[in-house]
Design an enzyme around this catalytic site. Structure first.
Site, short mmCIF file in Angstrom:
data_model
loop_
_atom_site.label_atom_id
_atom_site.label_comp_id
_atom_site.label_asym_id
_atom_site.label_seq_id
_atom_site.Cartn_x
_atom_site.Cartn_y
_atom_site.Cartn_z
N SER A 113 0.86 -1.18 0.00
CA SER A 113 0.00 0.00 0.00
C SER A 113 0.90 1.24 0.00
O SER A 113 1.84 1.33 -0.79
CB SER A 113 -0.94 -0.03 1.21
OG SER A 113 -1.78 1.09 1.23
N TYR A 164 -4.99 8.26 -6.41
CA TYR A 164 -4.05 7.24 -5.97
C TYR A 164 -4.46 6.70 -4.60
O TYR A 164 -4.53 5.48 -4.39
CB TYR A 164 -2.64 7.84 -5.90
CG TYR A 164 -1.59 6.90 -5.35
CD1 TYR A 164 -1.10 5.84 -6.10
CD2 TYR A 164 -1.09 7.08 -4.05
CE1 TYR A 164 -0.13 4.98 -5.58
CE2 TYR A 164 -0.12 6.24 -3.53
CZ TYR A 164 0.36 5.19 -4.30
OH TYR A 164 1.31 4.34 -3.79
N LYS A 187 -5.50 2.82 -2.84
CA LYS A 187 -4.81 2.27 -1.69
C LYS A 187 -5.72 2.16 -0.47
O LYS A 187 -5.63 1.20 0.30
CB LYS A 187 -3.57 3.12 -1.36
CG LYS A 187 -2.50 3.09 -2.45
CD LYS A 187 -2.00 1.69 -2.75
CE LYS A 187 -0.79 1.70 -3.67
NZ LYS A 187 -0.31 0.34 -3.98
#
Length: 290
Positions: A139, A153, A157
């Site tokens: 992650s 982004y 994650k």
């Protein structure tokens, strides 16, 4: 890992560079077998040359969820199974919410959630049968905190971490461990101009995220994190009986995540009385498991 035990087989996505490459090298040096995937498998030709009996490179784009099972099948055919799956492949993206298109947002989810999930589904039957295994989800510190310009982004994650936390509870009874790694900035090509993606800019956000854009670009080659040390730490943690579910990796990640959690806890406490008043009268603050 304890080299007194039998050698492990690692399946590492995005093994051609960065943390994936460092993990592949560390595992091979320890005597383990490695299957490494990448969109450009020729980047791993040197590993195939040095370790012809213990390394196999496979061309694969992590967004190809249908192809994940074939990669796992190759690992089983070549080395007898998969002991450690490392979902590492992915790239970063910079852009405000209004700048990032729907397709660009979906691409982040494809790379950081749907791709890893496909590999997990493919390896679990073998790991359950063996009664052991480990799944490493790469992650980011951006998987538990976010800031302007990296929302797309972080979306991938954050999703990966939530999915993986549930996964950890589901597979623990079968002897399978899950480790979510949350790195800060490591000296890889993540921030390189030809790797880091950028959405089409809207001048309305120039003052809001200009500093973030500049920082993300300027840090390339100057990141404080050492991928080789990171790989060693990950391998060490995996053999620990009390290994954490989440591992903040790098001093910046430790500092930033500590600050973020302290701030979140303070916010919960500040509004606790009002929040608790949403219950029916007389029901009390009994915790419920969902």
């Amino acid at each position: 890992m304890d080299t007194a035990q039998r050698h492990k087989t690692w399946l590492i996505t995005g093994a051609g560079s960065g943390l994936g490459r460092a993990l592949a090298e560390a595992s091979l040096e320890a005597g383990d077998q490695v299957v490494g995937t990448g969109r450009r498998p020729e980047r791993m030709d040197d590993l195939a040359s040095h370790y012809p009996d213990r390394f196999s490179a496979v061309a694969h784009d992590v967004r190809d969820t249908e192809g994940a099972a074939a990669v796992v099948a190759h690992s089983v055919a070549r080395f007898g199974g998969v002991d450690v799956l490392v979902n590492n492949a992915g790239v970063g993206q910079v852009g405000a919410a209004e700048e990032v298109t729907g397709d660009e947002l979906r691409d982040m989810l494809d790379q950081h959630l749907f791709g890893p999930a496909a590999f997990v589904r493919a390896v679990l039957p073998g790991m359950r049968e063996a009664g052991s295994g480990a799944i490493v989800q790469m992650s980011s510190q951006g998987g538990r905190m976010s800031f302007p310009a990296v929302g797309s982004y972080s979306a991938g994650k954050f999703a990966l971490e939530g999915w993986s936390e549930a996964l950890a509870g589901e597979v623990a009874p079968f002897g399978i461990r899950v480790l979510i790694v949350e790195p800060s900035r490591f000296r890889t090509r993540f921030n390189a101009g030809d790797v880091l993606r950028s959405a089409t800019q809207n001048t309305a956000y120039d003052e809001v995220i200009a500093a973030v854009r500049a920082d993300m670009a300027s840090v390339d080659g100057r990141q404080e994190g050492d991928p080789i040390r990171a790989a060693s730490i990950i391998r060490w943690v995996l053999q620990e009986p009390d290994a954490p579910l989440r591992l903040a990796l790098g001093a910046e990640a430790v500092r930033n995540l500590t600050t973020a959690h302290d701030r979140s806890l303070a916010e919960i406490r500040k509004w606790a009385e009002l929040s608790a008043s949403a219950d029916f009268p007389g029901q009390g603050p009994a915790a419920r498991a969902f």
